[in-house]
Design a protein around this motif. Structure first.
Motif, mmCIF file in Angstrom:
data_model
loop_
_atom_site.group_PDB
_atom_site.id
_atom_site.type_symbol
_atom_site.label_atom_id
_atom_site.label_comp_id
_atom_site.label_asym_id
_atom_site.label_seq_id
_atom_site.Cartn_x
_atom_site.Cartn_y
_atom_site.Cartn_z
ATOM 1 N N GLU B 76 -55.098 1.058 35.046
ATOM 2 C CA GLU B 76 -55.690 -0.242 35.560
ATOM 3 C C GLU B 76 -56.830 -0.212 36.397
ATOM 4 O OE1 GLU B 76 -55.300 -3.308 34.793
ATOM 5 O OE2 GLU B 76 -53.550 -2.931 33.140
ATOM 6 N N PHE B 77 -56.692 0.848 36.957
ATOM 7 C CA PHE B 77 -57.426 0.958 38.225
ATOM 8 C C PHE B 77 -58.819 1.473 38.206
ATOM 9 C CE2 PHE B 77 -58.025 2.078 42.743
ATOM 10 C CZ PHE B 77 -57.124 1.383 43.230
ATOM 11 N N SER B 78 -59.874 1.024 38.682
ATOM 12 C CA SER B 78 -61.316 1.458 38.512
ATOM 13 C C SER B 78 -61.727 1.730 40.023
ATOM 14 C CB SER B 78 -62.126 0.680 37.521
ATOM 15 O OG SER B 78 -62.732 -0.104 38.535
ATOM 16 N N VAL B 79 -62.252 2.831 40.251
ATOM 17 C CA VAL B 79 -62.866 3.114 41.589
ATOM 18 C C VAL B 79 -63.949 2.095 41.757
ATOM 19 C CG1 VAL B 79 -64.157 4.650 43.077
ATOM 20 C CG2 VAL B 79 -62.279 5.728 41.356
ATOM 21 N N GLU B 80 -64.758 1.592 40.953
ATOM 22 C CA GLU B 80 -65.556 0.482 41.265
ATOM 23 C C GLU B 80 -65.157 -0.778 41.757
ATOM 24 O OE1 GLU B 80 -65.654 2.354 38.551
ATOM 25 O OE2 GLU B 80 -67.402 3.747 39.300
ATOM 26 N N GLU B 81 -64.101 -1.188 40.987
ATOM 27 C CA GLU B 81 -63.283 -2.268 41.555
ATOM 28 C C GLU B 81 -62.773 -2.301 42.922
ATOM 29 O OE1 GLU B 81 -61.769 -4.539 37.564
ATOM 30 O OE2 GLU B 81 -60.274 -3.414 38.814
ATOM 31 N N PHE B 82 -62.279 -0.976 43.195
ATOM 32 C CA PHE B 82 -61.651 -0.692 44.252
ATOM 33 C C PHE B 82 -62.449 -1.095 45.450
ATOM 34 C CE2 PHE B 82 -60.089 2.226 47.525
ATOM 35 C CZ PHE B 82 -58.957 1.414 48.188
ATOM 36 N N THR B 83 -63.635 -0.260 45.428
ATOM 37 C CA THR B 83 -64.891 -0.171 46.483
ATOM 38 C C THR B 83 -65.332 -1.574 46.829
ATOM 39 O OG1 THR B 83 -66.302 0.805 44.805
ATOM 40 C CG2 THR B 83 -65.613 2.101 46.431
ATOM 41 N N PHE B 160 -52.770 0.314 45.706
ATOM 42 C CA PHE B 160 -53.451 1.551 46.220
ATOM 43 C C PHE B 160 -52.830 2.079 47.582
ATOM 44 C CE2 PHE B 160 -56.908 4.110 47.998
ATOM 45 C CZ PHE B 160 -57.000 4.865 46.884
ATOM 46 N N ALA B 161 -52.207 1.198 48.197
ATOM 47 C CA ALA B 161 -51.635 1.656 49.294
ATOM 48 C C ALA B 161 -50.555 2.340 49.065
ATOM 49 C CB ALA B 161 -51.450 0.417 50.338
ATOM 50 N N VAL B 194 -58.860 13.745 46.670
ATOM 51 C CA VAL B 194 -59.797 14.629 45.713
ATOM 52 C C VAL B 194 -59.879 13.774 44.428
ATOM 53 C CG1 VAL B 194 -59.536 16.883 44.494
ATOM 54 C CG2 VAL B 194 -59.217 16.687 47.104
ATOM 55 N N ALA B 195 -58.413 13.371 44.034
ATOM 56 C CA ALA B 195 -58.367 12.690 42.747
ATOM 57 C C ALA B 195 -59.295 11.767 42.454
ATOM 58 C CB ALA B 195 -56.828 12.171 42.383
ATOM 59 N N LEU B 196 -59.654 10.835 43.658
ATOM 60 C CA LEU B 196 -60.340 9.777 43.449
ATOM 61 C C LEU B 196 -61.909 10.289 43.350
ATOM 62 C CD1 LEU B 196 -59.434 7.117 46.130
ATOM 63 C CD2 LEU B 196 -59.774 6.683 43.527
ATOM 64 N N ALA B 197 -62.205 11.149 43.899
ATOM 65 C CA ALA B 197 -63.513 11.504 43.845
ATOM 66 C C ALA B 197 -63.760 12.326 42.580
ATOM 67 C CB ALA B 197 -63.679 12.916 44.789
ATOM 68 N N VAL B 198 -62.644 13.063 41.969
ATOM 69 C CA VAL B 198 -62.725 13.728 40.589
ATOM 70 C C VAL B 198 -62.972 12.492 39.571
ATOM 71 C CG1 VAL B 198 -61.414 14.617 38.571
ATOM 72 C CG2 VAL B 198 -61.383 15.814 41.267
ATOM 73 N N SER B 199 -62.161 11.309 39.616
ATOM 74 C CA SER B 199 -62.261 10.391 38.651
ATOM 75 C C SER B 199 -63.752 9.819 38.797
ATOM 76 C CB SER B 199 -61.081 9.349 38.979
ATOM 77 O OG SER B 199 -61.618 8.145 39.248
ATOM 78 N N VAL B 242 -46.303 9.562 41.864
ATOM 79 C CA VAL B 242 -47.542 9.620 42.430
ATOM 80 C C VAL B 242 -48.357 10.654 41.679
ATOM 81 C CG1 VAL B 242 -49.035 10.295 44.525
ATOM 82 C CG2 VAL B 242 -46.698 9.471 44.842
ATOM 83 N N GLY B 243 -48.101 11.766 41.188
ATOM 84 C CA GLY B 243 -48.775 12.317 40.347
ATOM 85 C C GLY B 243 -49.123 11.648 39.217
ATOM 86 N N ALA B 244 -48.314 11.019 38.559
ATOM 87 C CA ALA B 244 -48.571 10.230 37.061
ATOM 88 C C ALA B 244 -49.656 9.254 37.603
ATOM 89 C CB ALA B 244 -47.461 9.507 36.629
ATOM 90 N N PHE B 245 -49.639 8.689 38.821
ATOM 91 C CA PHE B 245 -50.671 7.604 39.313
ATOM 92 C C PHE B 245 -52.072 8.239 39.420
ATOM 93 C CE2 PHE B 245 -52.878 5.344 42.843
ATOM 94 C CZ PHE B 245 -52.880 4.091 42.273
ATOM 95 N N LEU B 246 -52.071 9.810 39.704
ATOM 96 C CA LEU B 246 -53.374 10.254 39.828
ATOM 97 C C LEU B 246 -53.787 10.710 38.740
ATOM 98 C CD1 LEU B 246 -52.397 12.858 42.638
ATOM 99 C CD2 LEU B 246 -53.549 10.675 42.678
ATOM 100 N N VAL B 247 -53.182 10.773 37.441
ATOM 101 C CA VAL B 247 -53.496 11.309 36.345
ATOM 102 C C VAL B 247 -54.255 10.043 35.590
ATOM 103 C CG1 VAL B 247 -52.968 11.605 33.651
ATOM 104 C CG2 VAL B 247 -51.783 12.879 35.729
ATOM 105 N N GLY B 248 -53.567 8.576 35.810
ATOM 106 C CA GLY B 248 -54.144 7.491 35.419
ATOM 107 C C GLY B 248 -55.516 7.165 35.915
ATOM 108 N N LEU B 249 -55.419 7.487 37.420
ATOM 109 C CA LEU B 249 -56.874 7.287 38.169
ATOM 110 C C LEU B 249 -58.065 8.037 37.596
ATOM 111 C CD1 LEU B 249 -56.606 5.319 40.732
ATOM 112 C CD2 LEU B 249 -56.315 7.370 41.999
ATOM 113 N N ALA B 250 -57.513 9.337 37.309
ATOM 114 C CA ALA B 250 -58.581 10.149 36.706
ATOM 115 C C ALA B 250 -59.270 9.785 35.422
ATOM 116 C CB ALA B 250 -58.038 11.523 36.755
ATOM 117 N N VAL B 251 -58.550 8.888 34.724
ATOM 118 C CA VAL B 251 -58.966 8.590 33.366
ATOM 119 C C VAL B 251 -59.971 7.033 33.469
ATOM 120 C CG1 VAL B 251 -58.660 7.869 31.074
ATOM 121 C CG2 VAL B 251 -57.379 9.662 32.222
ATOM 122 N N THR B 252 -60.760 7.066 32.969
ATOM 123 C CA THR B 252 -61.530 5.981 33.247
ATOM 124 C C THR B 252 -62.534 5.110 32.114
ATOM 125 O OG1 THR B 252 -63.503 7.149 34.013
ATOM 126 C CG2 THR B 252 -62.151 6.083 35.702
ATOM 127 N N GLY B 253 -62.949 4.338 32.423
ATOM 128 C CA GLY B 253 -63.747 3.575 30.881
ATOM 129 C C GLY B 253 -63.132 3.185 29.796
#
Lengths: 159, 387
Positions: B76-83, B160-161, B194-199, B242-253
């Motif tokens: 659900e999460f996109s880095v753009e939305e988050f920033t 995110f918290a 790191v996961a955020l940066a990667v995503s 948390v691991g699964a959350f990171l995987v979800g985070l890394a997939v975008t678009g």
């Protein structure tokens, strides 16, 4: 006209604008492709009236209804705003070797730097055609690019 | 292969009961989460209908359920939305955290819980249920309201918290020295960054790893990857979720959008197993004495959520009604509170029963309250029956 864009995290976007008559309109564009149209009557910030909802297909239909007559006009506006950018219309003639072939095969963008943003086919407008789009004799391609690029597209299609 | 008749029968009956009852709750716009908890409670140890054969399967399903819940949250999460959200809504997020973690922390302290218990209970009262709240906003036609972006932003910040909070809690729950704990927390936060940066940078590459036109392939790959990363995270001392959350985070678009749709039904099924399992793990007898505490906590923390919503919506130009709407809709707690409990609750610890009762109360009362404060503006258009 000013359109305000509001982010709805996880849901989509909301656009707001005022009509000339002074009505405040909101459009919720969801990630799912659904749209919700509302109006904000009066001064109360908490008052919202739901006008209607559209599914993805319905929204497409409305876009086409609104977009068809305006498409050429809009591109004219765009080119006025960006110096050096022009809009042109190039016809696919019956003699063109691309009649019956796909847009991708013309390689028009690669070769001229111009984009084909729409195809006008009789009454229909195919907006943002993909490379797999079939071209037919009689299609009018709406091309955006430099004057030189548009001429280039004309040459490619005439060959 | 031997088919266990008992397993199939028990599981079938449970799912059928959930399905039937779910239909009723859906009609009233109430979340099915409390229902699953209730059914779990009834069937657990000391309940009316124990499940000897299906219990183990539900346990396994529950682990997968958490992984899928967090995976789809990450999607659900996109880095753009988050920033963008971070820039505009940090004060609201902070008020939300402080005002709503406090009742839980105080209650935990009064109940004599240890530090882990206090932190866990603070988390339970802090996080609203993103799923229930966004569903409510949709059902009540509130997406276009002034305060809705604020409400959604608070949910986003909370979610995110949680990505930071859950690993910290997992470390606390695992015990160990202060230094060890701090090191693990640093690792967890580092991995998250790191996961955020990667995503952000290479999201499309991760996407290419799992992307396939074939839905079946796509599903197998994303779930396979998530389970592997989840297991690795668990091994590394944080939590599988948390691991699964990171995987979800890394997939975008667009791929994230497709995956959300593909995973949704599977997630709902296994999430039901997760809530059932929590209900199963709590003996109803242990729940009863904690009901008054849970009720008091629910009342107080509903008050603090209303204050949060009042403040946050006010900052963004909503009037009194909108501010109240924002506050009441946020009062619903749900899946995250239960995930927190799943992480730390041990048999004999009052935290499990307390949080279960608390979520039960708020997941039922919250939607009713928000409905009562402001019913949907117009009835949905009723199509005429076909001639």
């Amino acid at each position: 006209m000013d359109v305000t864009e509001v982010l709805l995290p996880g849901v989509g976007l909301r656009y707001e604008f005022s009509t000339e008559e002074g009505q405040r309109i909101g459009v919720v564009a969801r990630r799912t492709g659904d749209f919700e149209f509302v109006s904000y009557p009066g001064d109360d910030p908490d008052e919202v009236r739901l006008l209607f909802r559209l599914g993805p297909e319905e929204a497409d239909a409305v876009t086409e209804i609104l977009g068809a007559p305006r498409i050429a006009e809009r591109f004219a506006d765009l080119t006025r705003e960006v110096p050096g950018l022009n809009a042109g219309q190039v016809e696919v003639t019956a003699g063109s070797r691309f009649a019956g072939r796909t847009l991708g095969e013309t390689r028009a963008r690669t070769r001229t730097g111009s984009s084909i943003v729409a195809i006008v086919r009789g009454e229909d407008v195919i907006a943002s055609p993909g490379p797999e789009q079939q071209l037919r004799a009689g299609d009018i391609l709406v091309v955006i690019g430099t004057q030189q690029g548009i001429t280039g597209v004309e040459h490619i299609l005439a060959s | 292969m031997h088919t266990s008749v008992a397993l199939l029968m028990e599981l079938g009956i449970v799912l059928a009961v959930l399905g039937a009852a779910g239909t009723i709750t859906r009609r009233f716009g109430v979340s099915p989460v409390p229902l699953y908890l209730l059914v779990g409670l009834l069937m657990g140890e000391g309940g009316i209908a124990p499940l000897p054969a299906a219990g183990e399967f539900i346990e396994v399903g529950a682990s997968i359920g958490v992984v899928l819940l967090l995976l789809s949250l990450g999607l659900e999460f996109s880095v753009e939305e988050f920033t963008v959200t971070l820039r505009r809504h940090v004060p609201s997020g902070l008020v939300d955290m402080v005002a709503n973690a406090a009742p839980g922390a105080v209650a935990g302290w009064l109940l004599g819980l240890d530090a882990t218990g206090i932190v866990a209970l603070a988390g339970v009262t802090w996080v609203s249920s993103s799923t229930i709240v966004s569903r409510l906003l949709d059902d009540l036609h509130r997406l276009a309201y002034r305060e809705t972006p604020v409400v959604l932003s608070i949910l986003l910040l909370e979610d995110f918290a949680m990505a930071v909070y859950l690993p910290i809690l997992a470390v606390l729950a695992a015990g160990g020295g202060l230094l060890h704990g701090m090191a693990s927390v640093a690792v967890a936060v580092g991995v998250l960054a790191v996961a955020l940066a990667v995503s952000h940078r290479w999201g499309h590459r991760v996407g290419r790893l799992v992307d396939d036109r074939d839905t079946e392939q796509l599903l197998l790959r994303i779930i396979g990857l998530s389970l592997i990363v989840a297991a690795a995270a668990e091994l590394a001392g944080t939590s599988a979720a948390v691991g699964a959350f990171l995987v979800g985070l890394a997939v975008t678009g667009p791929l994230a959008g497709r995956l959300r749709r593909v995973i949704a039904p599977l997630r709902d099924l296994f999430a039901a197993a997760f809530f059932l399992a929590i209900g199963l793990s709590v003996p109803p007898a242990a729940l009863v004495p904690l009901l008054p505490v849970a009720l008091a906590l629910a009342v107080v923390s509903t008050g603090t959520k209303i204050l949060t919503g009042w403040y946050a919506a006010g900052r963004h130009g909503a009037g009194p009604r909108g501010r109240l709407r924002a506050g009441t809709v946020l009062a619903v707690r749900g899946e995250f509170s239960i995930i927190i409990v799943g992480l730390v609750a041990l048999p004999g610890n009052p935290l499990g029963p307390l949080a279960t009762a608390y979520v039960l109360v708020l997941a039922i009362a919250g939607p009713l309250l928000t409905w009562w404060v402001s019913p949907p503006p117009v009835r949905r258009f009723q199509p005429e029956p076909a001639a």
